[in-house]
Design an enzyme around this catalytic site. Structure first.
Site, mmCIF file in Angstrom:
data_model
loop_
_atom_site.group_PDB
_atom_site.id
_atom_site.type_symbol
_atom_site.label_atom_id
_atom_site.label_comp_id
_atom_site.label_asym_id
_atom_site.label_seq_id
_atom_site.Cartn_x
_atom_site.Cartn_y
_atom_site.Cartn_z
ATOM 1 N N LYS A 164 38.050 42.361 34.833
ATOM 2 C CA LYS A 164 38.964 42.780 33.752
ATOM 3 C C LYS A 164 39.602 41.538 33.158
ATOM 4 O O LYS A 164 40.512 40.950 33.734
ATOM 5 C CB LYS A 164 40.065 43.728 34.239
ATOM 6 C CG LYS A 164 40.738 44.401 33.018
ATOM 7 C CD LYS A 164 42.186 44.733 33.195
ATOM 8 C CE LYS A 164 43.151 43.665 32.839
ATOM 9 N NZ LYS A 164 43.205 43.243 31.429
ATOM 10 N N GLU B 89 46.703 34.270 42.829
ATOM 11 C CA GLU B 89 46.978 32.895 42.381
ATOM 12 C C GLU B 89 47.984 33.039 41.250
ATOM 13 O O GLU B 89 47.648 33.534 40.178
ATOM 14 C CB GLU B 89 45.666 32.241 41.935
ATOM 15 C CG GLU B 89 45.733 30.735 41.941
ATOM 16 C CD GLU B 89 46.064 30.208 40.577
ATOM 17 O OE1 GLU B 89 47.273 30.025 40.307
ATOM 18 O OE2 GLU B 89 45.144 29.984 39.787
ATOM 19 N N CYS C 256 48.574 26.979 35.245
ATOM 20 C CA CYS C 256 49.465 27.392 36.351
ATOM 21 C C CYS C 256 49.962 26.194 37.135
ATOM 22 O O CYS C 256 51.067 26.207 37.659
ATOM 23 C CB CYS C 256 48.783 28.409 37.238
ATOM 24 S SG CYS C 256 47.077 28.045 37.562
ATOM 25 N N GLU D 165 58.990 29.421 35.305
ATOM 26 C CA GLU D 165 57.734 28.984 34.710
ATOM 27 C C GLU D 165 57.762 29.321 33.223
ATOM 28 O O GLU D 165 57.940 30.479 32.848
ATOM 29 C CB GLU D 165 56.549 29.702 35.371
ATOM 30 C CG GLU D 165 55.224 29.263 34.802
ATOM 31 C CD GLU D 165 54.027 29.916 35.475
ATOM 32 O OE1 GLU D 165 53.988 31.151 35.591
ATOM 33 O OE2 GLU D 165 53.118 29.178 35.884
HETATM 34 P P1 NDP Z 1 49.846 38.807 33.425
HETATM 35 O O1 NDP Z 1 50.045 38.450 34.840
HETATM 36 O O2 NDP Z 1 50.513 40.030 32.940
HETATM 37 O O3 NDP Z 1 48.279 38.951 33.086
HETATM 38 C C1 NDP Z 1 47.216 38.499 33.888
HETATM 39 C C2 NDP Z 1 46.152 39.586 33.985
HETATM 40 O O4 NDP Z 1 46.676 40.726 34.675
HETATM 41 C C3 NDP Z 1 45.671 40.119 32.637
HETATM 42 O O5 NDP Z 1 44.313 40.482 32.724
HETATM 43 C C4 NDP Z 1 46.554 41.345 32.465
HETATM 44 O O6 NDP Z 1 46.027 42.260 31.559
HETATM 45 C C5 NDP Z 1 46.565 41.879 33.870
HETATM 46 N N1 NDP Z 1 47.673 42.757 34.179
HETATM 47 C C6 NDP Z 1 48.894 42.837 33.567
HETATM 48 N N2 NDP Z 1 49.663 43.754 34.170
HETATM 49 C C7 NDP Z 1 48.938 44.270 35.181
HETATM 50 C C8 NDP Z 1 49.190 45.266 36.164
HETATM 51 N N3 NDP Z 1 50.345 45.885 36.228
HETATM 52 N N4 NDP Z 1 48.223 45.547 37.055
HETATM 53 C C9 NDP Z 1 47.049 44.906 37.017
HETATM 54 N N5 NDP Z 1 46.733 43.968 36.094
HETATM 55 C C10 NDP Z 1 47.670 43.655 35.196
HETATM 56 O O7 NDP Z 1 50.281 37.618 32.539
HETATM 57 P P2 NDP Z 1 50.646 37.697 30.973
HETATM 58 O O8 NDP Z 1 49.423 37.540 30.212
HETATM 59 O O9 NDP Z 1 51.465 38.891 30.655
HETATM 60 O O10 NDP Z 1 51.574 36.438 30.835
HETATM 61 C C11 NDP Z 1 52.942 36.531 31.179
HETATM 62 C C12 NDP Z 1 53.400 35.269 31.831
HETATM 63 O O11 NDP Z 1 52.655 35.095 33.023
HETATM 64 C C13 NDP Z 1 53.132 34.013 31.031
HETATM 65 O O12 NDP Z 1 54.148 33.757 30.138
HETATM 66 C C14 NDP Z 1 53.056 32.998 32.113
HETATM 67 O O13 NDP Z 1 54.348 32.572 32.430
HETATM 68 C C15 NDP Z 1 52.490 33.728 33.288
HETATM 69 N N6 NDP Z 1 51.063 33.491 33.505
HETATM 70 C C16 NDP Z 1 50.722 32.710 34.545
HETATM 71 C C17 NDP Z 1 49.394 32.452 34.783
HETATM 72 C C18 NDP Z 1 48.991 31.588 35.903
HETATM 73 O O14 NDP Z 1 47.838 31.202 35.974
HETATM 74 N N7 NDP Z 1 49.878 31.280 36.796
HETATM 75 C C19 NDP Z 1 48.333 32.962 33.928
HETATM 76 C C20 NDP Z 1 48.815 33.820 32.860
HETATM 77 C C21 NDP Z 1 50.137 34.042 32.688
HETATM 78 P P3 NDP Z 1 46.531 42.202 30.003
HETATM 79 O O15 NDP Z 1 46.124 40.897 29.487
HETATM 80 O O16 NDP Z 1 45.782 43.306 29.390
HETATM 81 O O17 NDP Z 1 48.016 42.398 30.042
#
Ligand code: NDP
Length: 480
Positions: free
Chosen positions: A173, A248, A282, A382
Protein backbone atom coordinates in the site's frame (compact mmCIF):
# COMPACT_ATOMS: atom_id res chain seq x y z
CA UNK A 1 1.60 5.16 -16.42
CA UNK A 2 -0.43 2.56 -14.49
CA UNK A 3 -3.36 3.77 -12.39
CA UNK A 4 -5.38 0.67 -11.51
CA UNK A 5 -5.06 -1.81 -8.66
CA UNK A 6 -2.69 -4.71 -9.34
CA UNK A 7 -4.17 -7.91 -7.95
CA UNK A 8 -3.31 -11.48 -9.00
CA UNK A 9 -1.34 -10.11 -11.98
CA UNK A 10 -4.42 -8.28 -13.27
CA UNK A 11 -5.04 -4.56 -13.51
CA UNK A 12 -8.48 -3.58 -12.29
CA UNK A 13 -10.46 -0.62 -11.00
CA UNK A 14 -11.67 -0.51 -7.42
CA UNK A 15 -14.99 -2.34 -7.05
CA UNK A 16 -16.58 0.92 -5.92
CA UNK A 17 -15.07 2.84 -8.83
CA UNK A 18 -13.51 5.28 -6.32
CA UNK A 19 -10.34 7.12 -7.31
CA UNK A 20 -7.64 9.36 -5.85
CA UNK A 21 -5.90 12.26 -7.57
CA UNK A 22 -2.11 12.41 -7.61
CA UNK A 23 -0.59 15.89 -7.68
CA UNK A 24 2.80 16.98 -8.96
CA UNK A 25 4.06 19.16 -6.08
CA UNK A 26 6.30 21.15 -8.42
CA UNK A 27 3.41 22.29 -10.62
CA UNK A 28 0.34 21.72 -8.41
CA UNK A 29 -1.24 19.86 -11.36
CA UNK A 30 -3.11 16.57 -11.14
CA UNK A 31 -0.87 14.14 -13.01
CA UNK A 32 -2.78 10.91 -12.45
CA UNK A 33 -5.99 9.51 -11.05
CA UNK A 34 -5.52 6.13 -9.41
CA UNK A 35 -7.98 3.59 -8.05
CA UNK A 36 -8.93 3.85 -4.39
CA UNK A 37 -9.35 0.35 -2.98
CA UNK A 38 -11.97 -0.73 -0.45
CA UNK A 39 -12.54 -3.85 1.62
CA UNK A 40 -13.56 -6.15 -1.26
CA UNK A 41 -10.48 -5.13 -3.29
CA UNK A 42 -8.22 -5.74 -0.31
CA UNK A 43 -9.88 -9.12 0.34
CA UNK A 44 -9.19 -10.08 -3.26
CA UNK A 45 -5.52 -9.05 -2.98
CA UNK A 46 -5.04 -10.94 0.28
CA UNK A 47 -6.78 -14.00 -1.14
CA UNK A 48 -4.53 -13.90 -4.22
CA UNK A 49 -1.44 -13.53 -2.03
CA UNK A 50 -2.49 -16.52 0.11
CA UNK A 51 -3.26 -18.65 -2.95
CA UNK A 52 0.17 -17.87 -4.42
CA UNK A 53 1.81 -18.83 -1.14
CA UNK A 54 -0.03 -22.14 -1.04
CA UNK A 55 0.48 -22.65 -4.77
CA UNK A 56 3.11 -21.73 -7.34
CA UNK A 57 5.24 -19.44 -5.20
CA UNK A 58 5.39 -21.81 -2.23
CA UNK A 59 6.50 -24.70 -4.40
CA UNK A 60 9.19 -22.80 -6.32
CA UNK A 61 12.79 -23.66 -5.43
CA UNK A 62 14.62 -21.06 -3.37
CA UNK A 63 17.15 -20.55 -6.17
CA UNK A 64 14.42 -19.95 -8.75
CA UNK A 65 12.77 -17.49 -6.35
CA UNK A 66 16.09 -15.70 -6.00
CA UNK A 67 16.45 -15.54 -9.77
CA UNK A 68 13.07 -13.81 -10.10
CA UNK A 69 13.91 -11.34 -7.32
CA UNK A 70 17.24 -10.63 -9.05
CA UNK A 71 15.36 -9.98 -12.29
CA UNK A 72 13.15 -7.42 -10.55
CA UNK A 73 16.32 -5.42 -9.87
CA UNK A 74 17.57 -5.90 -13.41
CA UNK A 75 14.30 -4.73 -14.98
CA UNK A 76 14.14 -1.76 -12.63
CA UNK A 77 17.49 -0.62 -14.02
CA UNK A 78 16.38 -1.25 -17.61
CA UNK A 79 13.41 1.04 -16.99
CA UNK A 80 15.32 3.39 -14.66
CA UNK A 81 14.72 6.58 -16.67
CA UNK A 82 10.96 6.06 -16.81
CA UNK A 83 10.68 5.08 -13.14
CA UNK A 84 12.92 7.90 -11.93
CA UNK A 85 10.73 10.32 -13.84
CA UNK A 86 7.60 9.02 -12.10
CA UNK A 87 9.33 9.24 -8.71
CA UNK A 88 10.19 12.87 -9.34
CA UNK A 89 6.76 13.72 -10.74
CA UNK A 90 4.79 12.54 -7.70
CA UNK A 91 7.32 13.37 -4.95
CA UNK A 92 9.04 16.55 -6.18
CA UNK A 93 12.56 15.25 -5.51
CA UNK A 94 15.24 16.19 -8.06
CA UNK A 95 15.50 13.85 -11.04
CA UNK A 96 19.21 13.55 -10.21
CA UNK A 97 18.31 11.88 -6.89
CA UNK A 98 15.63 9.65 -8.38
CA UNK A 99 17.78 8.50 -11.29
CA UNK A 100 21.23 8.33 -9.70
CA UNK A 101 20.36 7.32 -6.13
CA UNK A 102 16.84 6.01 -5.51
CA UNK A 103 16.23 3.70 -8.47
CA UNK A 104 19.74 2.14 -8.39
CA UNK A 105 19.46 1.66 -4.60
CA UNK A 106 16.10 -0.08 -5.02
CA UNK A 107 17.52 -2.33 -7.75
CA UNK A 108 20.52 -3.12 -5.57
CA UNK A 109 18.20 -4.03 -2.70
CA UNK A 110 16.39 -6.60 -4.88
CA UNK A 111 19.69 -8.06 -6.04
CA UNK A 112 21.18 -8.16 -2.54
CA UNK A 113 18.20 -10.17 -1.23
CA UNK A 114 18.08 -12.32 -4.37
CA UNK A 115 21.45 -13.64 -3.25
CA UNK A 116 20.00 -14.59 0.14
CA UNK A 117 17.08 -16.65 -1.20
CA UNK A 118 18.96 -19.97 -1.33
CA UNK A 119 21.11 -19.28 1.73
CA UNK A 120 18.29 -19.14 4.27
CA UNK A 121 18.20 -22.49 6.04
CA UNK A 122 17.61 -24.23 9.33
CA UNK A 123 19.97 -26.11 11.61
CA UNK A 124 20.30 -29.47 13.32
CA UNK A 125 20.29 -29.33 17.10
CA UNK A 126 22.14 -31.69 19.48
CA UNK A 127 19.21 -32.36 21.86
CA UNK A 128 19.21 -34.86 24.72
CA UNK A 129 17.76 -38.29 23.94
CA UNK A 130 17.67 -40.24 20.72
CA UNK A 131 16.09 -37.70 18.43
CA UNK A 132 16.96 -35.95 15.25
CA UNK A 133 15.91 -32.36 15.82
CA UNK A 134 16.17 -29.78 13.13
CA UNK A 135 14.66 -26.42 12.27
CA UNK A 136 13.00 -25.16 9.14
CA UNK A 137 13.12 -21.46 8.41
CA UNK A 138 9.81 -20.67 6.74
CA UNK A 139 8.16 -17.52 5.39
CA UNK A 140 5.74 -15.69 7.72
CA UNK A 141 3.05 -15.65 5.03
CA UNK A 142 1.26 -12.65 3.54
CA UNK A 143 3.17 -9.43 4.20
CA UNK A 144 1.63 -5.97 3.89
CA UNK A 145 4.13 -3.21 3.08
CA UNK A 146 2.73 0.20 4.09
CA UNK A 147 4.98 2.79 2.50
CA UNK A 148 5.32 6.56 3.00
CA UNK A 149 5.73 9.27 0.37
CA UNK A 150 9.32 10.38 0.97
CA UNK A 151 11.12 7.45 -0.74
CA UNK A 152 8.19 5.68 -2.40
CA UNK A 153 10.13 3.16 -4.46
CA UNK A 154 13.13 2.59 -2.20
CA UNK A 155 11.16 2.06 1.00
CA UNK A 156 8.89 -0.37 -0.85
CA UNK A 157 12.00 -2.24 -2.05
CA UNK A 158 13.39 -2.43 1.52
CA UNK A 159 10.26 -4.41 2.43
CA UNK A 160 9.32 -6.29 -0.73
CA UNK A 161 12.82 -7.60 -1.57
CA UNK A 162 13.50 -9.46 1.71
CA UNK A 163 9.84 -10.55 1.92
CA UNK A 164 9.96 -12.21 -1.52
CA UNK A 165 13.46 -13.62 -1.08
CA UNK A 166 12.25 -15.34 2.11
CA UNK A 167 9.29 -16.85 0.23
CA UNK A 168 6.47 -14.57 1.41
CA UNK A 169 3.88 -12.92 -0.79
CA UNK A 170 3.21 -9.19 -0.60
CA UNK A 171 0.47 -6.59 -0.69
CA UNK A 172 1.93 -3.09 -1.09
CA UNK A 173 0.00 0.00 0.00
CA UNK A 174 1.87 3.06 -1.20
CA UNK A 175 1.21 6.53 0.22
CA UNK A 176 -1.77 8.23 -1.43
CA UNK A 177 0.42 11.09 -2.60
CA UNK A 178 2.98 8.84 -4.29
CA UNK A 179 1.49 5.62 -5.68
CA UNK A 180 3.00 5.71 -9.18
CA UNK A 181 6.30 3.89 -8.68
CA UNK A 182 4.75 1.05 -6.65
CA UNK A 183 2.40 0.56 -9.63
CA UNK A 184 5.43 0.64 -11.95
CA UNK A 185 7.02 -2.05 -9.78
CA UNK A 186 3.90 -4.16 -10.28
CA UNK A 187 4.31 -3.72 -14.02
CA UNK A 188 7.87 -4.98 -13.67
CA UNK A 189 6.63 -7.99 -11.69
CA UNK A 190 4.68 -9.10 -14.76
CA UNK A 191 7.71 -8.35 -16.99
CA UNK A 192 9.86 -10.77 -14.99
CA UNK A 193 7.15 -13.42 -14.71
CA UNK A 194 6.34 -13.39 -10.99
CA UNK A 195 3.43 -15.83 -10.56
CA UNK A 196 -0.01 -14.26 -10.00
CA UNK A 197 -0.67 -13.09 -6.44
CA UNK A 198 2.99 -12.89 -5.36
CA UNK A 199 3.10 -9.10 -5.53
CA UNK A 200 -0.08 -7.03 -5.33
CA UNK A 201 -0.50 -3.28 -5.13
CA UNK A 202 -3.56 -1.63 -3.60
CA UNK A 203 -3.80 2.14 -3.61
CA UNK A 204 -6.04 4.11 -1.27
CA UNK A 205 -6.07 6.27 1.86
CA UNK A 206 -4.30 5.15 5.01
CA UNK A 207 -7.27 6.31 7.07
CA UNK A 208 -9.51 3.68 5.43
CA UNK A 209 -7.50 1.16 3.40
CA UNK A 210 -4.52 1.31 5.78
CA UNK A 211 -6.76 0.52 8.73
CA UNK A 212 -8.40 -2.36 6.81
CA UNK A 213 -4.94 -3.81 6.21
CA UNK A 214 -4.06 -3.58 9.89
CA UNK A 215 -7.30 -5.35 10.84
CA UNK A 216 -7.24 -7.98 8.09
CA UNK A 217 -7.08 -11.52 9.49
CA UNK A 218 -5.48 -12.83 6.30
CA UNK A 219 -2.36 -10.67 6.67
CA UNK A 220 0.45 -12.11 8.80
CA UNK A 221 2.88 -9.24 9.00
CA UNK A 222 3.01 -5.50 8.48
CA UNK A 223 6.19 -3.72 7.51
CA UNK A 224 5.59 0.00 8.02
CA UNK A 225 7.55 3.20 7.54
CA UNK A 226 5.97 6.51 8.44
CA UNK A 227 4.93 8.77 11.25
CA UNK A 228 5.38 7.70 14.86
CA UNK A 229 1.73 8.38 15.67
CA UNK A 230 0.65 6.14 12.76
CA UNK A 231 3.10 3.50 14.02
CA UNK A 232 1.43 3.58 17.43
CA UNK A 233 -1.99 3.17 15.86
CA UNK A 234 -0.77 0.25 13.74
CA UNK A 235 0.74 -1.41 16.78
CA UNK A 236 -2.53 -1.11 18.69
CA UNK A 237 -4.58 -2.30 15.72
CA UNK A 238 -2.29 -5.24 14.96
CA UNK A 239 -2.78 -6.53 18.51
CA UNK A 240 -6.26 -7.89 17.70
CA UNK A 241 -4.90 -10.38 15.19
CA UNK A 242 -1.41 -10.55 16.76
CA UNK A 243 0.28 -9.62 13.50
CA UNK A 244 4.01 -9.36 13.42
CA UNK A 245 5.03 -5.76 12.84
CA UNK A 246 8.18 -3.85 12.10
CA UNK A 247 8.03 -0.09 12.44
CA UNK A 248 10.46 2.42 11.00
CA UNK A 249 9.26 5.73 12.37
CA UNK A 250 10.31 9.32 12.81
CA UNK A 251 13.53 10.88 13.97
CA UNK A 252 15.13 14.04 15.30
CA UNK A 253 18.67 13.02 14.58
CA UNK A 254 21.59 14.91 16.15
CA UNK A 255 24.61 15.88 14.08
CA UNK A 256 27.36 16.63 16.64
CA UNK A 257 30.29 18.83 15.67
CA UNK A 258 33.36 18.99 17.92
CA UNK A 259 35.94 21.77 17.47
CA UNK A 260 38.64 19.26 16.47
CA UNK A 261 36.67 18.11 13.39
CA UNK A 262 37.51 18.82 9.77
CA UNK A 263 35.16 21.78 9.91
CA UNK A 264 34.72 22.23 6.16
CA UNK A 265 33.65 18.60 5.87
CA UNK A 266 31.38 19.04 8.89
CA UNK A 267 29.71 22.08 7.29
CA UNK A 268 29.04 20.00 4.17
CA UNK A 269 27.76 17.15 6.37
CA UNK A 270 25.50 19.48 8.33
CA UNK A 271 23.90 20.85 5.17
CA UNK A 272 23.54 17.59 3.23
CA UNK A 273 22.43 15.95 6.48
CA UNK A 274 19.34 18.17 6.61
CA UNK A 275 18.77 19.34 3.04
CA UNK A 276 19.24 16.06 1.12
CA UNK A 277 15.79 14.85 0.11
CA UNK A 278 14.39 18.29 1.15
CA UNK A 279 14.73 17.15 4.75
CA UNK A 280 11.90 14.68 4.11
CA UNK A 281 14.18 11.93 5.33
CA UNK A 282 13.47 10.01 8.51
CA UNK A 283 17.19 10.08 9.40
CA UNK A 284 17.65 13.78 8.53
CA UNK A 285 20.23 15.52 10.74
CA UNK A 286 17.67 18.02 11.93
CA UNK A 287 19.45 18.92 15.19
CA UNK A 288 22.90 20.43 14.67
CA UNK A 289 24.78 20.24 17.98
CA UNK A 290 27.81 22.55 17.86
CA UNK A 291 30.53 23.13 20.43
CA UNK A 292 30.11 26.60 21.96
CA UNK A 293 33.69 27.64 21.08
CA UNK A 294 33.07 27.33 17.30
CA UNK A 295 29.34 27.94 17.32
CA UNK A 296 29.05 31.33 15.59
CA UNK A 297 31.63 30.77 12.87
CA UNK A 298 30.31 27.30 12.14
CA UNK A 299 26.66 28.31 11.94
CA UNK A 300 27.60 31.25 9.70
CA UNK A 301 29.17 28.82 7.24
CA UNK A 302 26.18 26.48 7.35
CA UNK A 303 23.83 29.44 6.79
CA UNK A 304 25.96 30.69 3.88
CA UNK A 305 25.80 27.25 2.26
CA UNK A 306 22.04 27.03 2.83
CA UNK A 307 21.53 30.43 1.14
CA UNK A 308 23.35 29.15 -1.95
CA UNK A 309 21.03 26.14 -2.22
CA UNK A 310 18.20 27.38 -4.38
CA UNK A 311 15.19 25.14 -5.05
CA UNK A 312 14.67 24.41 -8.73
CA UNK A 313 12.56 22.49 -11.23
CA UNK A 314 12.84 18.88 -10.07
CA UNK A 315 12.92 17.65 -13.69
CA UNK A 316 16.06 19.70 -14.43
CA UNK A 317 19.08 17.38 -14.07
CA UNK A 318 21.06 20.23 -12.46
CA UNK A 319 18.54 20.74 -9.61
CA UNK A 320 19.68 19.55 -6.18
CA UNK A 321 16.75 20.81 -4.10
CA UNK A 322 13.25 20.00 -5.30
CA UNK A 323 9.67 20.69 -4.24
CA UNK A 324 8.21 19.88 -0.83
CA UNK A 325 6.10 16.77 -1.38
CA UNK A 326 2.68 18.31 -0.78
CA UNK A 327 0.80 21.44 0.20
CA UNK A 328 0.06 19.85 3.59
CA UNK A 329 3.76 19.22 4.19
CA UNK A 330 4.72 22.75 3.09
CA UNK A 331 2.12 24.19 5.48
CA UNK A 332 3.50 21.93 8.21
CA UNK A 333 7.06 23.18 7.59
CA UNK A 334 5.97 26.84 7.55
CA UNK A 335 4.03 26.33 10.79
CA UNK A 336 7.15 24.99 12.50
CA UNK A 337 9.16 27.95 11.18
CA UNK A 338 6.64 30.37 12.73
CA UNK A 339 6.67 28.41 16.01
CA UNK A 340 10.48 28.56 16.11
CA UNK A 341 10.43 32.34 15.64
CA UNK A 342 7.72 32.76 18.27
CA UNK A 343 9.71 30.66 20.75
CA UNK A 344 12.78 32.88 20.29
CA UNK A 345 15.04 30.96 17.89
CA UNK A 346 17.11 33.11 15.52
CA UNK A 347 16.43 32.67 11.81
CA UNK A 348 19.80 32.80 9.99
CA UNK A 349 18.83 31.39 6.57
CA UNK A 350 15.67 30.82 4.55
CA UNK A 351 12.34 30.66 6.31
CA UNK A 352 10.15 31.53 3.33
CA UNK A 353 8.22 29.78 0.63
CA UNK A 354 10.26 29.95 -2.60
CA UNK A 355 9.23 30.56 -6.20
CA UNK A 356 11.18 28.93 -9.02
CA UNK A 357 9.82 31.46 -11.50
CA UNK A 358 6.61 29.63 -12.36
CA UNK A 359 4.45 31.00 -9.55
CA UNK A 360 3.50 27.37 -8.85
CA UNK A 361 4.77 24.54 -6.72
CA UNK A 362 5.47 23.87 -3.06
CA UNK A 363 9.02 25.14 -2.74
CA UNK A 364 10.70 26.18 0.50
CA UNK A 365 13.98 27.94 1.11
CA UNK A 366 16.49 25.83 3.05
CA UNK A 367 16.08 27.12 6.57
CA UNK A 368 18.53 27.38 9.48
CA UNK A 369 17.74 28.47 13.03
CA UNK A 370 20.49 29.37 15.51
CA UNK A 371 20.09 29.87 19.25
CA UNK A 372 17.78 26.89 19.60
CA UNK A 373 17.46 25.56 23.14
CA UNK A 374 16.67 21.91 23.89
CA UNK A 375 13.15 22.64 25.12
CA UNK A 376 11.99 24.44 21.96
CA UNK A 377 9.45 22.73 19.73
CA UNK A 378 11.83 22.63 16.74
CA UNK A 379 14.41 20.84 18.91
CA UNK A 380 11.92 18.16 19.90
CA UNK A 381 9.42 17.47 17.12
CA UNK A 382 10.09 15.92 13.72
CA UNK A 383 9.42 18.60 11.11
CA UNK A 384 10.23 16.46 8.08
CA UNK A 385 11.36 19.40 6.00
CA UNK A 386 14.50 21.42 5.18
CA UNK A 387 14.63 23.13 8.57
CA UNK A 388 17.75 22.89 10.73
CA UNK A 389 17.84 23.65 14.48
CA UNK A 390 21.33 24.56 15.77
CA UNK A 391 21.89 23.93 19.46
CA UNK A 392 25.14 24.56 21.37
CA UNK A 393 26.92 22.34 23.88
CA UNK A 394 29.83 22.87 26.28
CA UNK A 395 31.68 19.54 26.46
CA UNK A 396 31.52 15.91 25.35
CA UNK A 397 29.17 14.82 28.11
CA UNK A 398 26.77 17.66 27.44
CA UNK A 399 26.86 16.85 23.72
CA UNK A 400 25.87 13.24 24.47
CA UNK A 401 23.20 14.29 26.95
CA UNK A 402 21.64 16.74 24.49
CA UNK A 403 21.88 14.27 21.61
CA UNK A 404 20.03 11.64 23.64
CA UNK A 405 17.47 14.12 24.97
CA UNK A 406 14.83 13.00 22.47
CA UNK A 407 12.06 10.44 22.33
CA UNK A 408 13.50 9.42 18.96
CA UNK A 409 16.62 7.39 18.23
CA UNK A 410 16.92 6.74 14.52
CA UNK A 411 20.34 8.13 13.57
CA UNK A 412 23.14 10.41 14.77
CA UNK A 413 26.50 11.66 13.57
CA UNK A 414 29.68 12.78 15.24
CA UNK A 415 32.37 14.94 13.66
CA UNK A 416 35.86 14.82 15.23
CA UNK A 417 39.40 13.80 14.29
CA UNK A 418 39.88 12.23 17.74
CA UNK A 419 39.34 8.52 17.16
CA UNK A 420 38.81 7.71 20.86
CA UNK A 421 36.23 10.44 21.26
CA UNK A 422 34.46 9.37 18.08
CA UNK A 423 33.99 5.78 19.25
CA UNK A 424 33.21 6.79 22.83
CA UNK A 425 30.41 9.05 21.63
CA UNK A 426 29.18 6.47 19.10
CA UNK A 427 28.71 3.96 21.93
CA UNK A 428 26.88 6.44 24.12
CA UNK A 429 24.43 7.63 21.45
CA UNK A 430 20.97 6.09 21.59
CA UNK A 431 20.46 5.65 17.87
CA UNK A 432 20.11 2.80 15.40
CA UNK A 433 22.75 4.29 13.08
CA UNK A 434 25.76 6.42 14.01
CA UNK A 435 27.86 8.05 11.31
CA UNK A 436 31.38 9.22 12.12
CA UNK A 437 32.63 12.10 9.94
CA UNK A 438 29.91 11.52 7.37
CA UNK A 439 26.12 11.65 7.06
CA UNK A 440 23.28 9.97 5.15
CA UNK A 441 25.32 7.00 3.94
CA UNK A 442 23.35 3.79 3.39
CA UNK A 443 24.04 0.36 1.97
CA UNK A 444 21.71 -2.60 1.56
CA UNK A 445 24.21 -4.73 3.49
CA UNK A 446 24.07 -2.43 6.57
CA UNK A 447 21.06 -2.59 8.94
CA UNK A 448 18.83 0.45 9.39
CA UNK A 449 16.19 1.06 12.05
CA UNK A 450 15.35 2.81 15.27
CA UNK A 451 16.07 2.93 18.96
CA UNK A 452 13.40 4.30 21.31
CA UNK A 453 10.29 5.72 19.59
CA UNK A 454 11.89 5.59 16.16
CA UNK A 455 10.56 2.05 15.95
CA UNK A 456 11.85 -1.49 16.03
CA UNK A 457 13.02 -4.15 13.67
CA UNK A 458 15.81 -3.61 11.19
CA UNK A 459 15.48 -3.09 7.46
CA UNK A 460 18.20 -4.07 5.00
CA UNK A 461 21.10 -6.42 5.73
CA UNK A 462 20.96 -9.95 7.08
CA UNK A 463 18.96 -8.67 10.08
CA UNK A 464 15.84 -8.03 8.00
CA UNK A 465 15.62 -11.75 7.18
CA UNK A 466 14.69 -12.36 10.80
CA UNK A 467 11.46 -10.40 10.33
CA UNK A 468 10.34 -12.22 7.20
CA UNK A 469 10.88 -15.78 8.41
CA UNK A 470 9.69 -17.96 11.27
CA UNK A 471 11.35 -21.02 12.74
CA UNK A 472 9.79 -24.46 13.01
CA UNK A 473 11.37 -27.19 15.16
CA UNK A 474 10.98 -30.75 13.83
CA UNK A 475 11.57 -33.73 16.14
CA UNK A 476 12.15 -37.24 14.79
CA UNK A 477 12.09 -40.18 17.20
CA UNK A 478 15.12 -42.38 16.47
CA UNK A 479 14.58 -44.75 19.39
CA UNK A 480 14.56 -48.44 18.31
P1 NDP B 1 1.80 8.51 7.66
O1 NDP B 1 2.52 7.78 8.71
O2 NDP B 1 0.40 8.87 7.92
O3 NDP B 1 1.83 7.70 6.27
C1 NDP B 1 2.67 6.61 5.97
C2 NDP B 1 1.86 5.50 5.31
O4 NDP B 1 0.90 4.98 6.24
C3 NDP B 1 1.04 5.95 4.10
O5 NDP B 1 0.96 4.90 3.17
C4 NDP B 1 -0.31 6.23 4.73
O6 NDP B 1 -1.35 6.22 3.81
C5 NDP B 1 -0.41 5.09 5.71
N1 NDP B 1 -1.33 5.29 6.80
C6 NDP B 1 -1.79 6.47 7.32
N2 NDP B 1 -2.61 6.25 8.35
C7 NDP B 1 -2.68 4.91 8.51
C8 NDP B 1 -3.37 4.06 9.42
N3 NDP B 1 -4.13 4.56 10.37
N4 NDP B 1 -3.21 2.73 9.30
C9 NDP B 1 -2.42 2.22 8.35
N5 NDP B 1 -1.75 2.97 7.44
C10 NDP B 1 -1.88 4.29 7.53
O7 NDP B 1 2.59 9.80 7.31
P2 NDP B 1 2.00 11.09 6.56
O8 NDP B 1 2.13 10.89 5.13
O9 NDP B 1 0.64 11.44 7.05
O10 NDP B 1 2.98 12.20 7.08
C11 NDP B 1 2.77 12.80 8.33
C12 NDP B 1 4.07 13.06 9.02
O11 NDP B 1 4.70 11.82 9.24
C13 NDP B 1 5.06 13.86 8.20
O12 NDP B 1 4.87 15.22 8.36
C14 NDP B 1 6.34 13.40 8.79
O13 NDP B 1 6.62 14.15 9.94
C15 NDP B 1 6.10 11.98 9.19
N6 NDP B 1 6.62 10.99 8.25
C16 NDP B 1 7.72 10.31 8.63
C17 NDP B 1 8.26 9.38 7.77
C18 NDP B 1 9.46 8.63 8.15
O14 NDP B 1 10.04 7.97 7.30
N7 NDP B 1 9.86 8.68 9.38
C19 NDP B 1 7.71 9.12 6.45
C20 NDP B 1 6.51 9.89 6.16
C21 NDP B 1 6.02 10.78 7.06
P3 NDP B 1 -1.83 7.64 3.15
O15 NDP B 1 -0.68 8.17 2.42
O16 NDP B 1 -2.92 7.22 2.26
O17 NDP B 1 -2.26 8.50 4.30
Amino acid sequence: MRNQLFINNEWRDADSGATLDVVNPATEEVIATVASAGQSDLDRAVHAARAALDGPWGSLSARERGRLVWNLGEKLMERADEIARLETLHNGKPIFESRQINVPAAAECFQYYAGWADKIHGETIPVKGNYLTYTLREPVGVVAAIVPWNFPLLLAAWKVAPALACGNTVVIKPASQTPLTALALADIATDVGLPPGVLNVVTGPGSTLGRMIVAHPGIDKIAFTGDTSTGREIMRGAADTLKRITLELGGKSPNIVFPDADLDAAVRGATTGIFYGKGEVCAAGSRLLVDRSIRDAFIDKVAARAKKMVPGDPMDPKTRLGAIASKAQLDNDLRYIETAKAEGATLVAGGMRADIGTGKGYFLQPTVFAGVTPGMTIAREEIFGPVLAAIEFGDVDEAIERANDSSYGLAAAVWTKDIKKAHYVARKLQAGTVWINTYNIYDTAAPFGGYKQSGFGREMSVHALEHYTQVKSVWVDLNQ
